[in-house]
Design a protein around this motif. Structure first.
Motif, PDB file in Angstrom:
ATOM      1  N   SER A  48      -6.971  -3.099 -12.381  1.00  0.00           N
ATOM      2  CA  SER A  48      -6.752  -2.090 -13.163  1.00  0.00           C
ATOM      3  C   SER A  48      -7.474  -1.054 -13.953  1.00  0.00           C
ATOM      4  N   LEU A  51      -8.119   1.150 -10.876  1.00  0.00           N
ATOM      5  CA  LEU A  51      -6.952   1.809 -10.487  1.00  0.00           C
ATOM      6  C   LEU A  51      -6.636   3.021 -11.480  1.00  0.00           C
ATOM      7  N   LEU A 107       5.436  -1.565  -8.995  1.00  0.00           N
ATOM      8  CA  LEU A 107       5.159  -1.801  -7.714  1.00  0.00           C
ATOM      9  C   LEU A 107       6.204  -1.284  -6.760  1.00  0.00           C
ATOM     10  N   LEU A 109       2.325  -0.010  -5.341  1.00  0.00           N
ATOM     11  CA  LEU A 109       1.350   0.770  -6.019  1.00  0.00           C
ATOM     12  C   LEU A 109       1.343   1.962  -5.300  1.00  0.00           C
ATOM     13  N   THR A 133      -6.059   0.641  -4.468  1.00  0.00           N
ATOM     14  CA  THR A 133      -4.905  -0.213  -4.388  1.00  0.00           C
ATOM     15  C   THR A 133      -4.673  -1.137  -3.305  1.00  0.00           C
TER      16      THR A 133
END
Length: 146
Positions: A48, A51, A107, A109, A133
């Protein structure tokens, strides 16, 4: 007796140190609760970070709530102690070192976004790097296995 006290103090201090860095991660995908082991939770927290840093759309969202994002398939992160994140590929002062208390990543992603509750603002991030992702989606596939 001294050894027992020393062992108890050691265990307590280790537990406290671990708890301060801890995050609880839960998730729902297609109406089914994800099976997130402590190892998968740790990997999701690590991914994360990547991300959010890869997001090309990062904005402050004062009116949106995390509860709305949890109505869809999502990952829900709760940090016991706020964790520092850099948001977005553009490194701006206000998006660097954001102290995140809680976040929900919707979700899938590829079309979802991240709703972030920080110590100062509520943020929304989306449009992630596809390589990042793909890594996170692999972890989610593992969480769907019985």
């Amino acid at each position: 007796m001294r050894k027992l006290c020393a062992i108890c103090l050691l265990i307590a201090s280790l537990a406290f140190a671990h708890a301060t860095d801890a995050a609880q991660v839960t998730g729902v995908m297609d109406g089914k609760k994800l099976q997130l082991t402590p190892e998968l939770q740790k990997r999701l927290v690590e991914e994360s970070v990547k991300l959010l840093a890869s997001s090309s759309n990062t904005v402050i969202q004062p009116k949106s709530t995390l509860e709305n994002a949890k109505r869809k398939s999502h990952l829900h992160f709760t940090f016991i102690k706020p964790r520092s994140f850099d948001l977005g590929i553009e490194k701006k002062t206000e998006t660097t070192g954001v102290q995140v208390k809680e976040m929900v990543i919707t979700l899938p992603l590829s079309s979802g976004g991240s709703w972030i509750d920080s110590t100062k603002f509520r943020w929304f991030c989306s449009k992630y790097d596809t390589k990042v992702t793909q890594e996170m989606e692999e972890i989610l596939r593992l969480a769907q296995k019985p």
